[in-house]
Design a protein around this motif. Sequence first.
Motif, mmCIF file in Angstrom:
data_model
loop_
_atom_site.group_PDB
_atom_site.id
_atom_site.type_symbol
_atom_site.label_atom_id
_atom_site.label_comp_id
_atom_site.label_asym_id
_atom_site.label_seq_id
_atom_site.Cartn_x
_atom_site.Cartn_y
_atom_site.Cartn_z
ATOM 1 N N GLU A 123 27.062 12.514 -27.595
ATOM 2 C CA GLU A 123 27.618 11.490 -26.707
ATOM 3 C C GLU A 123 29.078 11.791 -26.388
ATOM 4 O O GLU A 123 29.533 11.568 -25.260
ATOM 5 C CB GLU A 123 27.452 10.110 -27.335
ATOM 6 N N VAL B 200 29.042 14.261 -23.643
ATOM 7 C CA VAL B 200 28.834 13.655 -22.321
ATOM 8 C C VAL B 200 30.157 13.143 -21.758
ATOM 9 O O VAL B 200 30.487 13.364 -20.582
ATOM 10 C CB VAL B 200 27.804 12.510 -22.404
ATOM 11 N N ILE C 203 26.979 6.941 -23.809
ATOM 12 C CA ILE C 203 28.176 7.180 -24.619
ATOM 13 C C ILE C 203 28.548 5.942 -25.439
ATOM 14 O O ILE C 203 29.711 5.723 -25.757
ATOM 15 C CB ILE C 203 29.380 7.638 -23.771
#
Length: 227
Positions: free
Chosen positions: A125, A128, A185
């Motif tokens: 995450e 990302v 996220i």
Amino acid sequence: MRRTQPGGPGPRPGWTMVVPVKTLIAAKTRLAAAAGPHRAALAVAIACDTVAAALACPAVARVVVVTGDPVPAEALSALGAHVAPDPQAGLNAALRAGAAHALGLAPDGPVGALQADLPALRPAELGVALAAAAEFDQAFVPDAAEVGTTFYGVRPGVAFRPRFGGESRARHLGGGAKELTPDGIVSVRTDVDTPADLAAALALGVGPRTRAVVETMKESPTRETPS
């Protein structure tokens, strides 16, 4: 470690993440009632799980921890983080000092500031968020409450101007940084300051060090002994 795409033009510097860590006497004071005598251990565990997750992110080349406390400094250094001294002039001054240290290590790489209280952080995450941040000169991720900030980063060659503390989301927006809220996220936005925050992080799934301290907290009295 620098990573190269097969057949690509060559290695590109990964992100250097700057993580500020308070002295333990000042760390996580809003968790005192819940953590009791385990507050300092919890603060170190949370920081360690945050840094370990950041180091496990393929987009991150290194982590620079800025602290004036030898206890978290030793624990975080053992994980592989670089440790830089805290100038003791406030959070943003600490981040700028860390960024200067980062540029000494990797002058051509992007630099990001990451809060030390993300015990549920997932490396994927964070990746990302960093991929999204790489598209802008400066960018940030707001916290779950959309008041504060958990990450701020800049491209190589862009001035590093963190505006953390209090209502930092508004200040980062006002400073021209791009707000990043892509799907996937949630762990990057789940910072822990209060018992409710800790409960949210636990529901998401925290790292092993935080989990171990929380288990200890459940098994022992939580009232902190007055100093």
